[in-house]
Design an enzyme around this catalytic site. Structure first.
Site, mmCIF file in Angstrom:
data_model
loop_
_atom_site.group_PDB
_atom_site.id
_atom_site.type_symbol
_atom_site.label_atom_id
_atom_site.label_comp_id
_atom_site.label_asym_id
_atom_site.label_seq_id
_atom_site.Cartn_x
_atom_site.Cartn_y
_atom_site.Cartn_z
ATOM 1 N N ASP A 106 32.072 37.138 -59.108
ATOM 2 C CA ASP A 106 30.937 37.586 -59.908
ATOM 3 C C ASP A 106 30.763 39.096 -59.732
ATOM 4 O OD1 ASP A 106 28.430 37.099 -61.412
ATOM 5 O OD2 ASP A 106 28.667 35.080 -60.624
ATOM 6 N N ASP A 219 28.047 39.747 -64.768
ATOM 7 C CA ASP A 219 26.644 39.387 -64.918
ATOM 8 C C ASP A 219 25.928 40.277 -65.940
ATOM 9 O OD1 ASP A 219 24.512 37.727 -63.657
ATOM 10 O OD2 ASP A 219 23.644 39.686 -63.201
ATOM 11 N N GLU A 273 29.024 38.049 -69.431
ATOM 12 C CA GLU A 273 27.814 37.300 -69.784
ATOM 13 C C GLU A 273 26.968 38.198 -70.676
ATOM 14 O OE1 GLU A 273 24.120 34.987 -67.600
ATOM 15 O OE2 GLU A 273 24.624 37.014 -66.993
ATOM 16 N N HIS A 346 24.801 27.487 -63.126
ATOM 17 C CA HIS A 346 23.738 27.561 -62.121
ATOM 18 C C HIS A 346 22.408 28.025 -62.707
ATOM 19 C CE1 HIS A 346 25.094 31.592 -62.701
ATOM 20 N NE2 HIS A 346 24.092 32.058 -61.997
ATOM 21 N N ASP A 347 22.401 28.503 -63.954
ATOM 22 C CA ASP A 347 21.164 28.934 -64.610
ATOM 23 C C ASP A 347 20.670 27.901 -65.613
ATOM 24 O OD1 ASP A 347 21.221 31.416 -63.335
ATOM 25 O OD2 ASP A 347 22.382 32.342 -64.956
#
Ligand code: NOJ
Length: 520
Positions: A106, A219, A273, A346-347
């Site tokens: 990430d 991210d 993202e 995870h979100d």
């Protein structure tokens, strides 16, 4: 190279791969402290190999005070103590590579932690680090602003709100200025206008690539370039809202520089993202066209369908809306670019509870959703636990939540009376909160689902006695075996990767039918 009806398709390893996402905190705890860790992942390498996945996307494992579970990084080049050491991380990389599995890390460079030494130093206005962040003066020409957050008669530089609730600016008394934080107050935004910041980030990326990783998941990457109203004015002009903060004027330039300086020299996978909703296809194609700068992207259009304005609000959606938004991306990136196909991470709450039925038809709907992920055109993502049909968690009080994105706005709303009680929003939070996806991986019917011998950092779903890896692997008809077969099928048949997508029955309310066709 494969000739396609919709143009000339470039073969790429990451198009042919299946990605498995590991949220380390909740995957497997090796030392009984209740927090998943890197040695815990190493214990499960054979599991990953047997499942047949090709790439692991590892959520942040860097040193962090964990205001946002590792998305607030205090040191980009070291590993968080709770997760292990750099030697552990190297052993993980070797173990994956030995099994032919790639690793992507990430990359969180829109912001750092406020405990990062750059930010600590940036508090000195004379330091070269001051300009690493977005420090601005407040507005003084604001009639009637009753801001309790800064000095009297001063309002935050503009009216942007943070994605985690409250204003996007925090006042620092020592500095006498405000800093921008699009997320938590402990996540100050970096100033990408500053070439030093770009250099630092590019060097850090190169450092990780030289350690042998295979790429990055980036991210909130389309937030790096902020609108001119913020970058060119102090205090910023108050003429934009935060929903205009994406895809800023220098976005393409920053990513192209990243590509030229770093990515181009490696055969690296770059997944961006992209937050926001309804991104124009031309913008999307510019990000992911064949020559870079990115390999593919995450958009949010389908996962925003059921979102109300607040975390405790929900919107209805139907098959038509879901198909419409995903069709737009299937056709939009058919000739140029490449999709990422995900229904959870995870979100995002557990897919079977959200898009399926987690009661009577849990198995059937988990398999149906897996079929969708593997048969749309794009690279498929499995978020840990999806392969056994893990479900949402029966939260009963605000104390059981761990996530700032849930706790901050709900606590604010309780304090100012916008919501009456926790119970009045409990149902929606059980659906919407990111913590639903963060409960520990259910390995067995043992205590704490075999995740830890200690006290887990977040509740383990009580349904682990029924839903767990051990049980799923013992049953040849399970969701787990179904995922395995889909992974195999995708490896055997090019059409599942490169085949052209054509929708049939485009407005049927109950049936979504489509074909995938290879060649003309
Ligand atoms: C997106 C990440 O996936 C999420 O978990 C995080 O809270 C925000 N970006 C801020 O870094």
């Amino acid at each position: 190279m494969t000739e396609q009806r919709d143009g000339f398709i470039r073969r790429e390893w990451w198009k042919e791969s299946v990605i498995y996402q590991i949220y380390p905190r909740s995957f497997n705890d090796s030392n009984g402290d209740g927090v998943g860790d890197i040695p815990g992942i190493i214990e499960k390498l054979d599991y990953l190999e047997e499942l047949g996945v090709d790439i692991i996307w590892l959520n942040p494992v860097y040193e962090s005070p964990n205001a946002d579970n590792g998305y607030d990084i205090a040191d980009y080049r070291s590993i968080m103590d709770e997760f292990g050491t750099m030697e552990d991380w190297e052993a993980l990389l070797d173990g994956l590579h030995d099994r032919g599995i790639k690793l992507i890390m990430d990359l969180v460079v829109n912001h750092t932690s406020d405990e990062h030494e750059w930010f600590v130093n940036s508090r000195d206005v004379d330091s070269e680090y001051h300009d690493y962040y977005v420090w601005k003066h407040g507005r003084t020409d604001v009639d009637g602003f009753t801001g309790h957050l800064g000095p009297e008669d001063e309002a935050p530089p503009n009216e942007w709100g943070s994605f985690f609730g409250g204003p996007a600016w925090a006042y620092d008394e020592e500095v006498g200025k405000w800093y921008l934080h699009m997320f938590d107050e402990k996540q100050p935004d970096l100033n990408w206008e500053n070439p030093e910041v770009r250099d630092e980030v590019f060097e850090m990326m190169e450092w990780w690539l030289n350690k042998g990783i295979d790429g990055f998941r980036m991210d909130v990457i389309n937030l790096l370039s902020k609108p001119d109203s913020v970058t060119k004015h102090d205090p910023p002009l108050n003429d934009t809202n935060m929903w205009e903060a994406f895809d800023g004027p220098r976005m393409q330039e920053f990513l192209e520089a990243m590509y030229d300086r770093v990515l181009d020299g490696h055969d690296a996978f770059a997944l961006g993202e992209m937050i926001g909703q309804g991104m124009a296809m031309d913008t999307a194609r510019d990000y992911v066209e064949a020559e870079g700068p990115l390999s593919t992207l995450f958009h949010f259009d389908h996962v925003l369908l059921d979102h109300g304005g607040e975390i405790w609000e929900r919107d209805d959606w139907g098959l038509n809306e879901l198909r419409d938004v995903l069709n737009r991306w299937q056709y939009g990136l058919a000739e140029k670019g490449w999709n990422s196909i995900y229904l959870s991470n995870h979100d995002q709450p557990r897919l079977v509870s959200r898009f399926g039925n987690d009661g009577q038809y849990r198995e059937e709907s988990a398999k149906l959703l897996a079929t969708l992920i593997f048969t749309l055109r794009g690279t498929p993502y499995i978020y840990q636990g999806a392969e056994i049909g893990m479900t949402k968690y029966p939260f009963d009080s605000l104390e059981e939540f761990r996530d700032v994105e849930t706790i901050n706005p709900v606590q604010n709303a309780l304090d100012n009376g916008t919501i009456e009680s926790f119970d009045s929003v409990k149902g929606a939070l059980r659906q919407n909160s990111r913590d639903n996806a963060r409960t520990p991986m259910q390995w067995s019917a043992d205590d704490n689902a075999g995740f830890t011998t200690g006290e887990p950092w977040i509740g383990v779903n009580p349904n682990h006695d029924e839903i767990n890896v051990e049980t799923a692997r013992a049953d040849p008809d399970s969701i787990w075996h179904y995922y395995r077969e889909l992974i195999d099928l995708r490896k055997q048949h090019d059409v599942m990767v490169y085949g052209h997508y054509d929708v049939l029955l485009n407005d049927h309310e109950e049936v979504w039918a489509y074909t995938r066709t290879l060649g003309d």
